[in-house]
Every structure is written in C-alpha cells, then in structure tokens.
Scaffold this motif. Structure first.
Motif, PDB file in Angstrom:
ATOM      1  N   CYS A  85       0.820  -1.220   0.000  1.00 21.73           N
ATOM      2  CA  CYS A  85       0.000   0.000   0.000  1.00 21.73           C
ATOM      3  C   CYS A  85       0.852   1.268   0.000  1.00 21.73           C
ATOM      4  O   CYS A  85       0.493   2.254  -0.648  1.00 21.73           O
ATOM      5  CB  CYS A  85      -0.942  -0.003   1.195  1.00 21.73           C
ATOM      6  N   LYS A  88       2.436   1.566  -3.461  1.00 20.96           N
ATOM      7  CA  LYS A  88       1.417   1.477  -4.508  1.00 20.96           C
ATOM      8  C   LYS A  88       1.838   0.554  -5.659  1.00 20.96           C
ATOM      9  O   LYS A  88       1.771   0.897  -6.822  1.00 20.96           O
ATOM     10  CB  LYS A  88       1.041   2.865  -5.023  1.00 20.96           C
ATOM     11  N   LEU A 125      -6.532  -0.876  -4.662  1.00 25.58           N
ATOM     12  CA  LEU A 125      -5.738  -0.284  -3.589  1.00 25.58           C
ATOM     13  C   LEU A 125      -6.582   0.674  -2.750  1.00 25.58           C
ATOM     14  O   LEU A 125      -6.494   0.675  -1.521  1.00 25.58           O
ATOM     15  CB  LEU A 125      -4.514   0.453  -4.145  1.00 25.58           C
ATOM     16  N   CYS A 129      -6.480  -0.821   0.959  1.00 23.41           N
ATOM     17  CA  CYS A 129      -5.435  -0.211   1.785  1.00 23.41           C
ATOM     18  C   CYS A 129      -5.948   0.529   3.016  1.00 23.41           C
ATOM     19  O   CYS A 129      -5.297   0.473   4.066  1.00 23.41           O
ATOM     20  CB  CYS A 129      -4.536   0.676   0.930  1.00 23.41           C
ATOM     21  N   ALA A 132      -5.946  -1.929   5.843  1.00 22.89           N
ATOM     22  CA  ALA A 132      -4.763  -2.786   5.948  1.00 22.89           C
ATOM     23  C   ALA A 132      -4.377  -3.094   7.389  1.00 22.89           C
ATOM     24  O   ALA A 132      -3.884  -4.182   7.678  1.00 22.89           O
ATOM     25  CB  ALA A 132      -3.587  -2.151   5.206  1.00 22.89           C
TER      26      ALA A 132
END
Length: 138
Positions: A85, A88, A125, A129, A132
C-alpha cells in the motif's frame, strides 16, 4: 451419550467446512460492458513475511449471472495479488478460471512488483489499503 458426541462432531465439522467456504465479496469498481470487480474480504490478509496485503479479486457480470466467485466455482474468474500500500505496487500471485485452478508459486515473494496502474488496480488499492491495519496476519 454416543449420539451427543456424534452430533457435536457433525456440527463442528459443518461449521469448519462452512468457514472454509466463506466468501464475502465487496465490489470496488464497475468495469466496461457491465462487468464488476470485487475483492473477497474473507480471503484478505497481511503476509507476515513480506508485509504485503494479499487479496483475492474476482470479475463478475451480473447480467450474465457470472460471479463473483472464488476458485473452483463454475463461474469463478479472478486473481490473487500481494499489495504494498505504501509503494502502490503489486505482485500477481496467481489467477483462476473455471478451467484453470488457482496455483500460487512458493517463490511469489521474489517476483518484481509492478506499479498498480489502471482503474481496476487503483480502485483495488483504494478499497483495500484503508483497512490494511485491520486484516489478520498470516
């Protein structure tokens, strides 16, 4: 007494089998021509060794009654990625279709990550993320 033990064992087995089959799909983007992309929140975890978030995503097309589904399902089409994350980027760990079972190579951590580009990867993402810190570590 034997019946109670047998019933308890049967209930425990059924609960374990049900948990192994659990799929909680969360749509994260609409694609072209009515396709949708979803990820499986039950499969998502943080890889202890690499620190990456491992996530299964599936392609679906509701109008055609296709997915989202996991590997081994008659309408299952998808991918498994390991996401960083902070940087990226992602590593493709494997893919599956009804005719191709999911196979994840032991050496996936050594693969060179690729920048998470394109609407689907960027949306993945964006969906995964922020959560996460709350996924299990395996």
């Amino acid at each position: 007494m034997r019946r109670a033990i047998a019933l308890a064992a049967l209930i425990a087995f059924a609960a374990q089998a049900g948990a192994a089959q659990a799929e909680t799909w969360s749509k994260f983007i609409d694609g072209p021509n009515g396709t949708e992309w979803s990820y499986d929140a039950d499969y998502t975890y943080k890889d202890r060794q690499s620190g990456r978030i491992v996530v299964m995503q599936a392609v679906s097309k509701p109008a055609a009654k296709i997915g989202p589904s996991g590997p081994g399902k008659p309408d299952g089409v998808g991918y498994v990625y390991a996401i960083d994350c902070a940087k990226k980027n992602l590593i493709s760990m494997g893919a599956y279709t009804p005719s191709k079972p999911l196979a994840i190579a032991d050496g996936w951590r050594d693969e060179k990550p690729k920048k998470a580009e394109g609407p689907e990867n960027e949306a993945l993402l964006g969906a995964v993320c922020p959560h996460a810190e709350h996924v299990p570590v395996k």
